[in-house]
Design a protein around this motif. Structure first.
Motif: not given
Length: 217
Positions: A201-217
């Motif tokens: 599940t993705e509980p934060a999907a509704s607020i993640s449209a503009h999230a910066v998902d960088l930096g993970a290995v």
């Protein structure tokens, strides 16, 4: 006693203004949006018709901060579990777009199937599954003697590698194709001594449209 399910929770968005691959580097905290994401994951877990017996988190700041609202929602202490930490990586502290232009970094890219830039996928899967097995086998019973679920707050690559290993998929992959969103929850049960994925599940999907998902290995 044993557990009923194990839920692997990814941390929320990280404050990373320089857009570097942060890996295991210290000081990378959750952004304000990341805190909201972590709260969404905590609310999702607390809203399920489930009782929980233990909460574990990687030692890195972003996972500890993501575990905090879960601890409050489930009334559980956060236990440190070093085996579910982010893998080490040659490119830590570097902006990947710039790093890939530098010939000095090219040898780290020679074998993407291992991968040559960091901890081998097999090693990541082994330590993650060992941590899950130990948590499962040592889970304390609830007050009424029944079993509870376990939550483990970890990172994208360890969670996705665990998914691949347990599903019998190849471990090497395109990082852009991982199904492990910020503050997502990947759930497992164990049958005949083997973990089987039972939900995502993705509980934060509704607020993640503009999230910066960088930096993970």
């Amino acid at each position: 006693m044993v557990a009923r399910q194990i839920h692997l929770v990814r941390h929320g968005e990280v404050h990373n203004p320089d857009r570097v691959l942060y890996g295991r580097l210290p000081g990378y905290r959750l952004s304000e949006l990341g805190q909201q994401m972590a709260a969404a994951a905590a609310a999702d877990l607390a809203g399920r018709d489930i009782r929980y017996s233990a909460l574990y988190a990687s030692p890195l700041q972003r996972t500890q901060e993501s575990a905090a609202p879960v601890a409050a929602a489930l009334n559980l202490p956060v236990q440190l579990e070093p085996r579910i930490i982010e893998p080490s990586n040659h490119f830590e502290g570097k902006n990947m777009r710039e790093a890939l232009k530098q010939p000095s970094n090219w040898p780290a890219l020679i074998n993407p199937m291992r991968p040559s830039w960091g901890e081998p996928y097999r090693s990541i899967a082994a330590r993650m599954i060992a941590a899950m097995n130990d948590a499962w086998e040592t889970a304390a019973p609830l007050a009424d003697g029944t079993d509870g679920d376990i939550v483990m707050v970890s990172h994208q690559l360890p969670i996705w590698t665990t998914h691949n290993a347990l599903a019998g998929n190849r471990l090497w992959h395109d990082p852009r194709q991982r199904r492990c969103a910020l503050s997502s929850i990947t759930s497992f049960s164990r049958f005949g001594g083997t973990f089987v994925e039972t939900g995502y599940t993705e509980p934060a999907a509704s607020i993640s449209a503009h999230a910066v998902d960088l930096g993970a290995v």
